[in-house]
Design a protein around this motif. Sequence first.
Motif, PDB file in Angstrom:
ATOM      1  N   ASN A  67      40.840  40.923 -10.326  1.00 10.97           N
ATOM      2  CA  ASN A  67      39.418  41.009  -9.767  1.00 10.97           C
ATOM      3  C   ASN A  67      38.502  41.425 -10.758  1.00 10.97           C
ATOM      4  O   ASN A  67      38.252  42.393 -11.466  1.00 10.97           O
ATOM      5  CB  ASN A  67      39.314  42.249  -8.706  1.00 10.97           C
ATOM      6  N   ASP A 116      41.097  39.717  -1.377  1.00  9.63           N
ATOM      7  CA  ASP A 116      40.483  41.167  -1.375  1.00  9.63           C
ATOM      8  C   ASP A 116      41.204  41.896  -2.567  1.00  9.63           C
ATOM      9  O   ASP A 116      41.949  41.301  -3.273  1.00  9.63           O
ATOM     10  CB  ASP A 116      40.552  41.885  -0.041  1.00  9.63           C
ATOM     11  N   ALA A 117      41.523  43.118  -2.638  1.00 14.54           N
ATOM     12  CA  ALA A 117      42.242  43.821  -3.515  1.00 14.54           C
ATOM     13  C   ALA A 117      43.677  43.644  -3.154  1.00 14.54           C
ATOM     14  O   ALA A 117      44.532  43.760  -4.606  1.00 14.54           O
ATOM     15  CB  ALA A 117      42.022  45.380  -3.432  1.00 14.54           C
ATOM     16  N   GLU A 170      34.333  42.409  -4.457  1.00 19.44           N
ATOM     17  CA  GLU A 170      35.860  42.581  -4.541  1.00 19.44           C
ATOM     18  C   GLU A 170      36.506  41.876  -3.401  1.00 19.44           C
ATOM     19  O   GLU A 170      37.409  40.981  -3.402  1.00 19.44           O
ATOM     20  CB  GLU A 170      36.362  43.769  -4.296  1.00 19.44           C
ATOM     21  N   LYS A 216      38.084  35.997  -9.176  1.00 14.40           N
ATOM     22  CA  LYS A 216      39.379  36.254  -9.756  1.00 14.40           C
ATOM     23  C   LYS A 216      40.024  35.407 -10.761  1.00 14.40           C
ATOM     24  O   LYS A 216      39.409  34.094 -10.589  1.00 14.40           O
ATOM     25  CB  LYS A 216      40.450  36.109  -8.533  1.00 14.40           C
TER      26      LYS A 216
END
Length: 155
Positions: free
Chosen positions: A25, A147-148, A30, A110
């Motif tokens: 990330n 996402d994370a 994020e 990313k």
Amino acid sequence: MTVKTADLYDDLGEDIQSLSLQMQNLGGIEAFEGPLRTVRCFEDNALLKSVLSEPGEGQVLVVDAGHSLKRAVMGDMIAELARGNGWAGVVIFGAIRDREEIARTAIGVKALGSNPRKSTKTGEGERDVTLTVDDVVFAPGKRLYSDADGILVER
């Protein structure tokens, strides 16, 4: 993004694709999602910049840079261009540069890593083609969630 990828996977299971490749990330946002577009370019960012110069309308650009970490295909100016044109995010199977500036830019990014070395600018590549990475099919128009926890793509 309001839905978490873990919850989405719990709901859909094998009806959604999960990328096992571990991406970093690197952007200021994020969690992001949107219909995806694609670019295939190797160590060259002219086509990538051209696509991100167009209105993004909440889309996510997936870039197959050949998994190369030898040259960065996106830096801070292109990230800001994408943000300004309304792109939700960029997923790069390759390298970026200007990590600190991109981390302060309000866009999802990313990538595999970073390298300060500039890309070439020949314009070689393809846009809006179906890409397969890690057995996940990235077809233009399909929805991508990030996402994370990772990246999911609708089948």
